[in-house]
Design a protein around this motif. Sequence first.
Motif, mmCIF file in Angstrom:
data_model
loop_
_atom_site.group_PDB
_atom_site.id
_atom_site.type_symbol
_atom_site.label_atom_id
_atom_site.label_comp_id
_atom_site.label_asym_id
_atom_site.label_seq_id
_atom_site.Cartn_x
_atom_site.Cartn_y
_atom_site.Cartn_z
ATOM 1 N N THR A 40 14.252 -8.250 80.438
ATOM 2 C CA THR A 40 15.102 -8.663 79.539
ATOM 3 C C THR A 40 14.909 -9.939 78.794
ATOM 4 O O THR A 40 15.728 -10.169 77.546
ATOM 5 C CB THR A 40 16.566 -8.931 80.313
ATOM 6 N N GLN A 79 12.548 -3.082 75.541
ATOM 7 C CA GLN A 79 13.395 -3.830 74.542
ATOM 8 C C GLN A 79 12.427 -3.973 72.979
ATOM 9 O O GLN A 79 11.220 -4.223 73.104
ATOM 10 C CB GLN A 79 13.820 -5.372 74.775
ATOM 11 N N VAL A 120 19.391 -6.624 74.811
ATOM 12 C CA VAL A 120 20.467 -7.188 75.247
ATOM 13 C C VAL A 120 20.692 -8.524 74.704
ATOM 14 O O VAL A 120 19.805 -9.352 74.514
ATOM 15 C CB VAL A 120 20.470 -7.507 76.749
ATOM 16 N N GLN A 164 21.251 -11.619 75.041
ATOM 17 C CA GLN A 164 21.504 -12.638 76.178
ATOM 18 C C GLN A 164 21.923 -13.934 75.449
ATOM 19 O O GLN A 164 22.366 -14.880 76.189
ATOM 20 C CB GLN A 164 20.312 -12.643 77.252
ATOM 21 N N ARG A 193 22.460 -3.518 76.895
ATOM 22 C CA ARG A 193 21.798 -3.573 75.792
ATOM 23 C C ARG A 193 22.591 -2.802 74.583
ATOM 24 O O ARG A 193 23.360 -2.006 75.031
ATOM 25 C CB ARG A 193 20.480 -2.533 76.254
#
Length: 456
Positions: free
Chosen positions: A37, A296, A309, A311, A318
């Motif tokens: 991620t 990603q 995502v 974050q 996502r």
Amino acid sequence: MVLSGARTRSWVAVAKVAQRRHLVDSAGRSHSPEPATRRAALYVHWPYCEKRCSYCNFNKYIARGGLDEAALRSGLVTEARTLLRLSGVRRIGSVFFGGGTPSLASPHSVAAVLEAVAQAAYLPADSEVTLEANPTSAPGPKLAAFGAAGVNRLSIGLQSLDDTELQLLGRTHSASNALQTLTEARRLFPGRVSVDLMLGLPAQKVGPWLGQLQELLCHCDDHLSLYQLSLERGTSLFTRVAQGILPAPDPELAAEMYQEGRAVLREAGFRQYEVSNFARNGALSTHNWTYWQCGQYIGIGPGAHGRFVPQGVGGHLREARIQTLEPDNWLKEVKLFGHGTRKRVPLGKLELLEECLALGLRTDVGITHQHWQQFEPQLTLWEVFGVSTEVKELLEQGLLLLDHRGLRCSWEGLAVLDSLLLTLLPRLQEAWLQKTPSSVPGSSTVPVSQDNARQM
């Protein structure tokens, strides 16, 4: 080609910018492996072309009355910084400049984007940095300047070695132009040049097309992509076929071209590592591999797509993201909000598994058990597909393999993947509903409002 003094000085400055990134990277910085991620690929969309090809429906524009490249460059730099911050991504594994025709951009613009990325995240000095190039917009000195700016791989839109076909496609180059550019590109980027060849054009025949492929093998590097023509509504080629001016492409002939072509490439030492992509000497596309492994990726520029995502702002799901299409509107939004994200759609777990399945099976590796467990640790590949009568029939026909390695297509299966997915995707959905009876496919996918998209 004679370079002006101003242009030479500009490209020297570009080389210095790229050199600073390499020096910083080699200065002893320690970078431990980042979790999935925190890693991503980056796609940069350059929306402008010299002219619109007859078959293309991509998000591209012709700059009427000149292009303000400085403004576009500033927008790309700003959006890259903003989305890297929102994503929380710490490492960019590859960068791909696509379009449009990104070889129309100045090397200075490419260098500026790469420097912005390197300042906001870790961009290793040996990261794959690909630029799509058209022969007529990529003379040798400019290709060299792109290399100095940080590009280390080229993807050349050759499409055909037949001048009549190139005119039909609306391309601005000739076969001779294409081969000259290819020769120069291989000299500057040895082992890192890809070419595209199209098949299934109106009135195209198998024998002459195979002759083009054989000729291309005498000139190409270690990566080649075969793409079947898709007639897209709204294109001039679609209109001419619909009006009967041109014959409709023959799908059976296109299938024969594809089968014969992949056999020729295998004989020439190329590995078909994906449905449309072939490589030898390990020259796989790192960037595209991220897509097929459901990794990603961040998309910047007008109309770019991304999946990550967020974050950096506390997100946990996502999202599929699409940037504003029209360049002028996109630039206004970037100036106002730092980015031009038009739409954000959170992706549910089932949708991620569907993408993992459909994209992973495009590769010769398929989906390993370990890779599947990263997205679904409880429901195994055996449990989803091993008990299905329909899937067992595909296994018995030799189109699929399910074993200790995972699930993958055979050589024969790769050629008919779309038909296999008609069986596999419903089976996945059925297994998912049995596991979570209260869930409804797609129920977790709720578009985020445009106002919220602006905040994130």
